[in-house]
Every structure is written in structure tokens, then in C-alpha cells.
Design a protein around this motif. Structure first.
Motif, mmCIF file in Angstrom:
data_model
loop_
_atom_site.group_PDB
_atom_site.id
_atom_site.type_symbol
_atom_site.label_atom_id
_atom_site.label_comp_id
_atom_site.label_asym_id
_atom_site.label_seq_id
_atom_site.Cartn_x
_atom_site.Cartn_y
_atom_site.Cartn_z
ATOM 1 N N LEU A 1 41.281 -82.144 43.266
ATOM 2 C CA LEU A 1 41.407 -81.682 44.731
ATOM 3 C C LEU A 1 41.581 -80.155 44.716
ATOM 4 O O LEU A 1 40.882 -79.651 45.694
ATOM 5 C CB LEU A 1 42.188 -82.688 45.617
ATOM 6 C CG LEU A 1 42.437 -84.088 45.599
ATOM 7 C CD1 LEU A 1 43.625 -84.600 46.380
ATOM 8 C CD2 LEU A 1 41.033 -84.532 46.255
ATOM 9 N N ILE A 2 42.453 -79.748 44.201
ATOM 10 C CA ILE A 2 42.798 -78.299 44.043
ATOM 11 C C ILE A 2 41.514 -77.552 43.445
ATOM 12 O O ILE A 2 40.958 -76.570 44.210
ATOM 13 C CB ILE A 2 44.077 -77.850 43.111
ATOM 14 C CG1 ILE A 2 45.200 -78.389 43.725
ATOM 15 C CG2 ILE A 2 44.076 -76.367 43.101
ATOM 16 C CD1 ILE A 2 46.467 -78.170 43.076
ATOM 17 N N ASP B 1 38.495 -77.920 46.330
ATOM 18 C CA ASP B 1 38.772 -77.295 47.870
ATOM 19 C C ASP B 1 39.065 -75.940 47.662
ATOM 20 O O ASP B 1 38.990 -74.998 48.551
ATOM 21 C CB ASP B 1 39.616 -78.295 48.459
ATOM 22 C CG ASP B 1 39.334 -79.336 48.766
ATOM 23 O OD1 ASP B 1 38.030 -79.943 48.697
ATOM 24 O OD2 ASP B 1 40.330 -80.371 48.976
ATOM 25 N N LEU B 2 39.891 -75.762 46.581
ATOM 26 C CA LEU B 2 40.663 -74.213 46.669
ATOM 27 C C LEU B 2 40.125 -73.459 45.616
ATOM 28 O O LEU B 2 39.958 -71.991 45.596
ATOM 29 C CB LEU B 2 42.212 -74.437 46.287
ATOM 30 C CG LEU B 2 42.699 -75.526 47.318
ATOM 31 C CD1 LEU B 2 44.073 -75.713 47.203
ATOM 32 C CD2 LEU B 2 42.361 -74.744 48.896
ATOM 33 N N THR C 1 36.004 -72.915 45.938
ATOM 34 C CA THR C 1 35.390 -72.377 47.081
ATOM 35 C C THR C 1 35.821 -70.758 46.761
ATOM 36 O O THR C 1 35.767 -70.047 48.141
ATOM 37 C CB THR C 1 36.371 -72.902 48.254
ATOM 38 O OG1 THR C 1 37.630 -72.993 47.981
ATOM 39 C CG2 THR C 1 35.711 -74.243 48.462
ATOM 40 N N LYS D 1 38.872 -69.689 47.048
ATOM 41 C CA LYS D 1 39.967 -69.329 47.744
ATOM 42 C C LYS D 1 41.314 -68.738 46.930
ATOM 43 O O LYS D 1 41.974 -68.069 47.135
ATOM 44 C CB LYS D 1 40.543 -70.650 48.607
ATOM 45 C CG LYS D 1 40.333 -70.409 50.097
ATOM 46 C CD LYS D 1 40.866 -71.540 50.820
ATOM 47 C CE LYS D 1 40.134 -71.856 52.038
ATOM 48 N NZ LYS D 1 40.379 -73.133 52.613
ATOM 49 N N TYR E 1 49.071 -83.529 49.409
ATOM 50 C CA TYR E 1 48.087 -82.667 49.249
ATOM 51 C C TYR E 1 47.817 -81.763 50.375
ATOM 52 O O TYR E 1 47.583 -80.511 50.490
ATOM 53 C CB TYR E 1 46.836 -83.369 48.664
ATOM 54 C CG TYR E 1 45.741 -82.375 48.512
ATOM 55 C CD1 TYR E 1 45.735 -81.216 47.438
ATOM 56 C CD2 TYR E 1 44.509 -82.204 49.542
ATOM 57 C CE1 TYR E 1 44.797 -80.242 47.448
ATOM 58 C CE2 TYR E 1 43.643 -81.427 49.037
ATOM 59 C CZ TYR E 1 43.514 -80.451 48.244
ATOM 60 O OH TYR E 1 42.613 -79.427 47.891
ATOM 61 N N GLU E 2 47.904 -82.546 51.591
ATOM 62 C CA GLU E 2 47.544 -81.750 52.828
ATOM 63 C C GLU E 2 48.593 -80.641 53.048
ATOM 64 O O GLU E 2 48.230 -79.708 53.526
ATOM 65 C CB GLU E 2 47.827 -82.769 54.037
ATOM 66 C CG GLU E 2 46.590 -83.639 54.150
ATOM 67 C CD GLU E 2 46.556 -84.738 52.932
ATOM 68 O OE1 GLU E 2 47.462 -85.221 52.552
ATOM 69 O OE2 GLU E 2 45.420 -85.097 52.471
ATOM 70 N N GLN F 1 47.385 -77.704 50.733
ATOM 71 C CA GLN F 1 46.278 -77.036 51.234
ATOM 72 C C GLN F 1 46.701 -76.238 52.420
ATOM 73 O O GLN F 1 46.324 -75.164 52.570
ATOM 74 C CB GLN F 1 45.490 -78.035 51.845
ATOM 75 C CG GLN F 1 44.061 -77.707 51.560
ATOM 76 C CD GLN F 1 42.912 -78.890 51.983
ATOM 77 O OE1 GLN F 1 43.647 -79.938 52.495
ATOM 78 N NE2 GLN F 1 41.791 -78.672 51.640
ATOM 79 N N GLU F 2 47.570 -76.547 53.011
ATOM 80 C CA GLU F 2 48.014 -75.879 54.513
ATOM 81 C C GLU F 2 48.798 -74.734 53.910
ATOM 82 O O GLU F 2 48.554 -73.410 54.436
ATOM 83 C CB GLU F 2 49.010 -76.642 55.354
ATOM 84 C CG GLU F 2 49.165 -76.335 56.722
ATOM 85 C CD GLU F 2 50.247 -77.064 57.347
ATOM 86 O OE1 GLU F 2 51.178 -76.663 57.812
ATOM 87 O OE2 GLU F 2 50.058 -78.375 57.329
ATOM 88 N N VAL G 1 48.344 -73.079 50.907
ATOM 89 C CA VAL G 1 47.463 -72.333 50.411
ATOM 90 C C VAL G 1 46.661 -71.515 51.558
ATOM 91 O O VAL G 1 46.327 -70.357 51.477
ATOM 92 C CB VAL G 1 46.281 -72.806 49.577
ATOM 93 C CG1 VAL G 1 45.305 -71.919 49.134
ATOM 94 C CG2 VAL G 1 47.347 -73.258 48.107
ATOM 95 N N ASP G 2 46.199 -72.347 52.633
ATOM 96 C CA ASP G 2 45.440 -71.530 53.636
ATOM 97 C C ASP G 2 46.316 -70.392 54.340
ATOM 98 O O ASP G 2 45.906 -69.476 54.731
ATOM 99 C CB ASP G 2 45.187 -72.591 54.817
ATOM 100 C CG ASP G 2 43.831 -73.397 54.406
ATOM 101 O OD1 ASP G 2 43.122 -72.983 53.231
ATOM 102 O OD2 ASP G 2 43.836 -74.558 54.911
#
Ligand code: CA
Length: 227
Positions: A83-84, A87-88, A91, A93, A215-216, A219-220, A222-223
Motif C-alpha cells: 500500500l505504501i 500510494d506513497l 506517486t 510523495k 494504514y489510514e 497515510q495521514e 505522511v500527508d
């Protein structure tokens, strides 16, 4: 009389000043504590000579401390990490670093960590990640095996052979027993000591430890770090 009146006032002045100074020092200390807890003041890792995935220009640095004998790390690698990556990392990020905290098995954990450091240094980032992935994949699902010595030099060479040439395997086999790669593991372990890390996997985002469970939440984090 004049002399008596002057004496008490002379004594009061330094005591007022003292209270004022104590107050000022207290404010400074509180200020420092607040600053130390701000996420932007995370631990300043030296990322030199550490394998990573992602674009060099990515704002966020994720670090995983792992042990190749750790079943939870295997699980993390197979469920959380994809997932990392999607998404991260892909991309642009974040960059994802792997650092070693070998502690589960007295011989196996360290041997695999040192060997992996040699793979990275001798054969580069791409081969390191293929080897890293395969090593976790090959970790037995039976968790009682974490106490059994399996990561022999022969096993590590066989595993590496699946992702690179025989010539490259020999290159790593010759190099990995040199002190250089033990020192690289020692450097990772110095972070473990400094940060008082007590288990694997332990994840940092821009030097701040991830304390969440989902994971949420990750993600938050990292954002927020990317902003
Ligand atoms: Ca390292």
C-alpha cells in the motif's frame, strides 16, 4: 532612620529580580519542550549509504527498522508495504528506507543484515530490494522457526543467486565478511539505541515515530509531513 529605611528596600530588589529570572527560565524550558515535541523537529537521520525506494526528490523520508527473522516484519512487508509503495512511493510523495535492527536470533538476524548491507553496497539499490523482498518471502510461516538458524551463508548465497548472476553472488560472498558491512549495521543499531527502539518493525516519518495502528493513520501522517 534613613539608613534603616534604605536597607530593607535594597534587599527586596534582588529577590524580585530572582523571581523574574526564575519565571523567564521556566518559560524558556517550557518553550523548548513544546518545540521538541513538534513533528517537524523529528530525529535527523543520516541517510547516506542506506538503501531506499522512491524518487530522490520526494519530500518525505519513511524509515523501517526491521529484522529478517521477524515474522511481523514479513507480515508488514506483505500487507502494509504494498500500500505504501502504491500510494506513497510510486506517486513521488515519499522515499522508503530500510535500516537494520537485528535482535531476534543471535546469529541469523545479524548475518542476514550484514549480508544485505553488502548486497546493497556491492550490487546497488535494485538488486538489494529484490533480495530483501525474497528474503522476507522465504522466511518460514511457522513462527517457531525464528529461533532456528536458517540464514546460513549458503542459504543467503542461494537466495541472492535467484536475483543476480553467480559472479555477483561471489562478489558479495567475498565482501560481506569485511568489517565495512558490520559497521553499517552498527550504524543502524546506534539509531536503535539513541531512539530507544524496542521492537520491529518500527517506522519513522521524517524522523518522527509512527504510533498509529492503521494504514489510514499512516497515510495521514505522511500527508501532513509532505505539507
Ligand atoms: Ca543500513
Amino acid at each position: 532612620m534613613a539608613k534603616k529605611q534604605k536597607k530593607p528596600s535594597a534587599k527586596k530588589q534582588p529577590s524580585k529580580f530572582l523571581y523574574w529570572m526564575i519565571g523567564l527560565v521556566a518559560v524558556c524550558i517550557i518553550g523548548l519542550v513544546v518545540l521538541a515535541n513538534l513533528p517537524k523537529d523529528g530525529f535527523d537521520f543520516d541517510y547516506t549509504d542506506q538503501p531506499f525506494l522512491g524518487e530522490k526528490s520526494a519530500d518525505v523520508n519513511i524509515v523501517e527498522f526491521g529484522d529478517y527473522k521477524c515474522p511481523v516484519c514479513k507480515n508488514f512487508n506483505q500487507s502494509f508495504f504494498p500500500l505504501i509503495e502504491k500510494d506513497l512511493i510510486n506517486t513521488g510523495k515519499a522515499k522508503f528506507y530500510y535500516m537494520n535492527y537485528p535482535f531476534i536470533h543471535p546469529v541469523d538476524s545479524t548475518r542476514a543484515a550484514v549480508f544485505a548491507e553488502a548486497v546493497y553496497a556491492e550490487l546497488g539499490n535494485d538488486t538489494f530490494w529484490k533480495f530483501h523482498e525474497l528474503l522476507y518471502e522465504k522466511q518460514p510461516d511457522d513462527t517457531s522457526k525464528e529461533n532456528v538458524e536458517l540464514n546460513t551463508e549458503e542459504f543467503l548465497k542461494e537466495t541472492l543467486k535467484e536475483v543476480t548472476s553467480d559472479e555477483n553472488v561471489e562478489k558479495v560472498a567475498k565482501a560481506y565478511s569485511s568489517e565495512t558491512y558490520q559497521k553499517r549495521v552498527d550504524k543502524d543499531l546506534s539509531y536503535v539505541d539513541t531512539l530507544n527502539i524496542t521492537g520491529t518493525p518500527t517506522i519513522y516519518v521524517n524522523g518522527v515515530k509512527f504510533e498509529g495502528n492503521s494504514y489510514e493513520e499512516f497515510q495521514e501522517m505522511v500527508d501532513k509531513a509532505a505539507k
